[in-house]
Design an enzyme around this catalytic site. Structure first.
Site: not given
Length: 311
Positions: A143-145
């Protein structure tokens, strides 16, 4: 600075949607830390790197599901290769919401990448390896940062393959909580828009709706409407980069706090601390449903939006 010679056993990687289209040499540069580029090119030339059991060239591009085998190699490993403090390591362990002999699920905080690289000293996976002392821990997905929430991590290669197969077959349902700009009119809708990845001049990856893109579907359900925003539960029925964010933008409701997509869209609600996207639930065949409550920063924003609604 001390360094030691380390023998590495056979290493396996499986390509997911985030690495699709990447050259094999660039893929290995970011994953074989401490191995000189010249050594990696030699491994490729000598057939020590195989993709789906076949010899490849440095410029070979990867596809989703490709199985990459790297033969045992010796390389320099510096002592500070995992700069993870005890405090950070223990904090990550406290965020484990499920664990058995083959699977770990962690409620990742916003602001930490899932893995190191590209200017990031370490990420979730490096922190957990340092905290547990386990050599084999691998990300099942990413998942994105700036996105918080549930991340699946395998403790066995067999579990990695099984769950990545289930992801490819769309048998694992992931549900996200998102705060989006404006009032979403439909209570329940399926956003069906093909998505295409592209690169900016600086090399940064972005995504847009395009007829030339890959089929992408997201189920949206309104949880609560406010004066200037809506809390929605979004379930991607396909696994594309930035899918929820770009699909929200495509219907005129980009995510609050998104600095890449729809940041120019008007929003008159309270200022967010970050991207308002949280991986809140996982439904995995054969496992209990796993949930992570809305984090405090998003709960606080929701409370402010509710108060605005009553004014």
């Amino acid at each position: 600075m001390n360094s030691t010679q380390q023998w590495q056993s056979v290493t396996w990687f499986e390509v997911d949607e985030h690495q699709e289209g990447q050259r094999i040499d660039n893929f290995l540069f970011t994953r074989l830390k401490g191995v000189p580029k010249s050594r990696i090119y030699r491994l490729i030339r000598e057939g020590q790197v195989r993709v789906n059991k076949k010899r490849i060239k440095a410029e070979t591009k990867l596809a989703i599901g490709d199985q990459i085998r790297v033969a045992p190699i010796r390389f320099e490993q510096k002592d500070e290769s995992a700069p993870v403090s005890d405090k950070v390591a223990q904090s990550l362990l406290s965020r484990v919401v499920y664990e058995d002999e083959g699977l770990m699920v962690v409620n990742k905080p916003s602001g930490i990448a899932v893995h190191g690289g590209s200017g990031v000293a370490y990420g979730l996976i490096e922190g957990l390896r340092a905290a547990t002392g386990k050599k084999y821990l691998e990300l099942i997905h990413r998942i994105d940062r700036d996105t918080s929430g549930l991340v699946m991590i395998s403790k066995k290669r067999s579990v990695l393959k099984t769950l990545q197969d289930l992801l490819r077959e769309h048998k694992i349902r992931k549900t996200y909580a998102a705060i989006v700009k404006g009032q979403v009119s439909l209570d329940d809708q399926l956003i069906d828009q093909p998505l295409l990845r592209y690169e900016l001049a600086n090399g940064e990856r972005r995504v847009r709706v395009s007829k030339d893109g890959k089929e992408s579907k997201t189920q949206w359900k309104v949880a609560e409407r406010f004066m200037h925003a809506t809390l929605v539960y979004a379930s991607p029925l396909s696994g594309r980069t930035h899918q929820i964010r770009v699909h929200g933008l495509s219907i005129g409701h980009p995510l609050v706090g998104d600095d890449k997509y729809g940041h120019e869209t008007e929003y008159r609600g309270p200022n967010p601390r970050r991207l308002c996207l949280h991986a809140m639930r996982l439904d995995i065949p054969g496992y209990q449903t796993m949930e992570a409550p809305l984090p405090e920063d998003m709960q606080s924003l929701v409370a402010q939006l509710r108060a605005q609604k009553k004014d």
